[in-house]
Write a protein that holds these residues in place. Structure first.
Motif, mmCIF file in Angstrom:
data_model
loop_
_atom_site.group_PDB
_atom_site.id
_atom_site.type_symbol
_atom_site.label_atom_id
_atom_site.label_comp_id
_atom_site.label_asym_id
_atom_site.label_seq_id
_atom_site.Cartn_x
_atom_site.Cartn_y
_atom_site.Cartn_z
ATOM 1 N N GLN A 202 0.860 -1.089 0.011
ATOM 2 C CA GLN A 202 0.104 -0.047 -0.234
ATOM 3 C C GLN A 202 0.726 1.319 -0.036
ATOM 4 O OE1 GLN A 202 -3.336 0.299 3.139
ATOM 5 N NE2 GLN A 202 -1.838 1.745 3.656
ATOM 6 N N ALA A 203 2.027 1.124 0.879
ATOM 7 C CA ALA A 203 2.751 2.508 0.907
ATOM 8 C C ALA A 203 3.564 2.739 -0.466
ATOM 9 C CB ALA A 203 3.800 2.259 2.057
ATOM 10 N N LEU A 204 4.033 1.469 -1.056
ATOM 11 C CA LEU A 204 4.790 1.745 -2.240
ATOM 12 C C LEU A 204 3.755 2.331 -3.303
ATOM 13 C CD1 LEU A 204 6.947 -1.398 -2.137
ATOM 14 C CD2 LEU A 204 7.604 1.057 -2.020
ATOM 15 N N ARG A 205 2.696 1.727 -3.520
ATOM 16 C CA ARG A 205 1.632 2.228 -4.291
ATOM 17 C C ARG A 205 1.417 3.743 -4.349
ATOM 18 N NH1 ARG A 205 -3.801 0.945 -2.900
ATOM 19 N NH2 ARG A 205 -4.141 3.252 -2.912
ATOM 20 N N LEU A 206 0.910 4.064 -3.075
ATOM 21 C CA LEU A 206 0.653 5.380 -2.709
ATOM 22 C C LEU A 206 1.937 6.462 -3.124
ATOM 23 C CD1 LEU A 206 -1.191 5.291 0.644
ATOM 24 C CD2 LEU A 206 -2.215 5.792 -1.530
ATOM 25 N N LYS A 207 3.196 6.223 -2.707
ATOM 26 C CA LYS A 207 4.335 6.992 -2.971
ATOM 27 C C LYS A 207 4.513 6.839 -4.657
ATOM 28 C CE LYS A 207 8.156 9.103 -2.408
ATOM 29 N NZ LYS A 207 8.035 10.287 -1.769
ATOM 30 N N VAL A 208 4.414 5.780 -5.272
ATOM 31 C CA VAL A 208 4.636 5.727 -6.606
ATOM 32 C C VAL A 208 3.853 6.461 -7.498
ATOM 33 C CG1 VAL A 208 4.216 4.267 -8.712
ATOM 34 C CG2 VAL A 208 5.651 3.575 -6.941
ATOM 35 N N ASN A 209 2.488 6.770 -7.068
ATOM 36 C CA ASN A 209 1.539 7.270 -7.920
ATOM 37 C C ASN A 209 1.105 8.695 -7.320
ATOM 38 O OD1 ASN A 209 0.614 5.291 -9.898
ATOM 39 N ND2 ASN A 209 0.423 4.291 -8.195
ATOM 40 N N ASP A 210 1.942 9.118 -6.220
ATOM 41 C CA ASP A 210 1.763 10.431 -5.271
ATOM 42 C C ASP A 210 0.130 10.694 -5.156
ATOM 43 O OD1 ASP A 210 2.201 12.938 -4.157
ATOM 44 O OD2 ASP A 210 2.181 14.145 -6.123
ATOM 45 N N GLU A 211 -0.379 9.612 -4.521
ATOM 46 C CA GLU A 211 -1.984 9.436 -4.396
ATOM 47 C C GLU A 211 -2.457 10.354 -3.607
ATOM 48 O OE1 GLU A 211 -3.982 5.605 -4.658
ATOM 49 O OE2 GLU A 211 -1.842 4.676 -5.327
ATOM 50 N N LEU A 212 -1.859 10.782 -2.410
ATOM 51 C CA LEU A 212 -2.108 11.589 -1.445
ATOM 52 C C LEU A 212 -2.212 13.080 -1.864
ATOM 53 C CD1 LEU A 212 -1.015 10.448 2.082
ATOM 54 C CD2 LEU A 212 -3.057 9.792 0.888
ATOM 55 N N GLY A 213 -1.332 13.428 -2.690
ATOM 56 C CA GLY A 213 -1.044 14.653 -3.094
ATOM 57 C C GLY A 213 -1.936 14.989 -4.357
ATOM 58 N N GLU A 214 -2.335 13.851 -4.869
ATOM 59 C CA GLU A 214 -3.371 13.789 -5.890
ATOM 60 C C GLU A 214 -4.718 14.085 -5.392
ATOM 61 O OE1 GLU A 214 -4.645 13.962 -10.069
ATOM 62 O OE2 GLU A 214 -2.726 14.574 -8.981
#
Length: 311
Positions: A202-214
């Motif tokens: 989960q952490a890697l996915r969020l980081k790779v896609n900058d999901e929180l920033g998005e």
């Protein structure tokens, strides 16, 4: 579009309240479940956005079925203002965001999102930019541990980061299967039954896609795009994402304390001055019948916001 089950569909439609002649945005098109339901609920127009080129390609059949009413845009929902301006749409009557990864992405081993299937360690929604393998093999140990702790809320982040660094010295970690093996080698079995690789993936996915920033950019863009009476409906599955949505909506409705230096820029004054009200005072949860039929719905939280009529 088989294989994808839209979560809390009835609740989303009730909160969005699509009407005849309205213009709506599905910022996370995915499998097209929400899009189809919105178009069937009222004779309206829908602009669907997705950063995954596979999702846009899948949507061609649905676009043809609703010719002239469904418009597909490849891009990020954080850029919805620009994407719709290019389509000569200055304002909309509603925006729906279904945050996180889609069922299609999870279930395709070659996309590398899931620890359940062995495949390339990728996780890129747009199929561009640094992959999860790049992060795992290049980040310094301390930085890798920080990613696992902050984005995965992984209590054993340092232990896992140490194991990853040791493993990559022997050979690059290029597949989901090998990463799972590394994590399992140093992690105790979770008493809840959850796979011990869950939080790290989960952490890697969020980081790779900058999901929180998005998410922050998407919330701000949606609020600016809404016409008076328009609604923003968001379904979140991750506690970090839901927290961002909750704070944003409370601030927009004037229910949050003054912004601090820790408050994301998307939550500051320009949105609050627009004037909004909470459609949902608290997050709505899926019913027991839905969670029994679709276990992926269990962590879903729905929140909605409405732009007030201008004085």
């Amino acid at each position: 579009m088989s294989g994808h089950v839209p979560v809390m569909l009835a609740e989303v439609l009730a909160a969005l309240a699509p009407r005849e002649g309205g213009i709506y945005v599905d910022g996370t098109f995915g499998g097209g479940g929400y899009a189809r339901a919105i178009l069937e609920a009222a004779p309206c127009t829908l602009h669907a956005i997705d950063r995954d080129p596979d999702a846009i390609a899948r949507g061609a059949a649905l676009r043809d079925a609703f010719a002239g009413r469904l418009h597909l845009h490849e891009g990020r929902f954080g850029d919805m203002g620009t994407l719709l301006a290019e389509a000569s749409v200055p304002a909309v009557d509603g925006v729906v965001l279904d945050l996180g990864v889609s069922s299609f992405q999870i279930d395709q081993a070659e996309r590398g999102f899931s620890f359940r299937f062995d495949g390339p360690l990728d996780m890129r929604m747009e199929k561009a930019g640094p992959s999860a393998a790049d992060l795992v093999n290049r980040l310094p140990e301390a930085e890798l541990a920080t990613v696992l702790w902050e984005l995965g809320e992984e209590r054993h982040s340092r232990r896992i980061a140490r194991a990853i660094v040791a493993a990559r010295r022997e050979a690059p970690i290029e597949t989901t299967g090998r990463l799972v093996q590394v994590i399992h080698s140093v992690m105790p079995r979770d008493p809840s039954g959850m796979d011990s690789a869950t939080r790290s993936f989960q952490a890697l996915r969020l980081k790779v896609n900058d999901e929180l920033g998005e998410v922050e950019r998407g919330l701000a863009a949606a609020a600016k795009l809404l016409a008076p009476g328009g609604r923003l409906v968001v379904v979140a599955f991750h506690s970090l994402e839901d927290r961002l949505v909750k704070r944003f909506m409370q601030a927009a409705a004037g229910r949050a304390p003054g912004a601090s230096r820790h408050t994301p820029a998307a939550m500051h004054a320009p949105v609050t001055r627009a004037g909004f009200r909470l459609v949902t005072n608290n997050a709505q949860r899926p019913g027991d019948a839905e969670t029994s039929a679709n276990p992926r719905a269990r962590s879903a939280r729905l929140r909605a916001l409405e732009k007030l009529e201008e004085a």
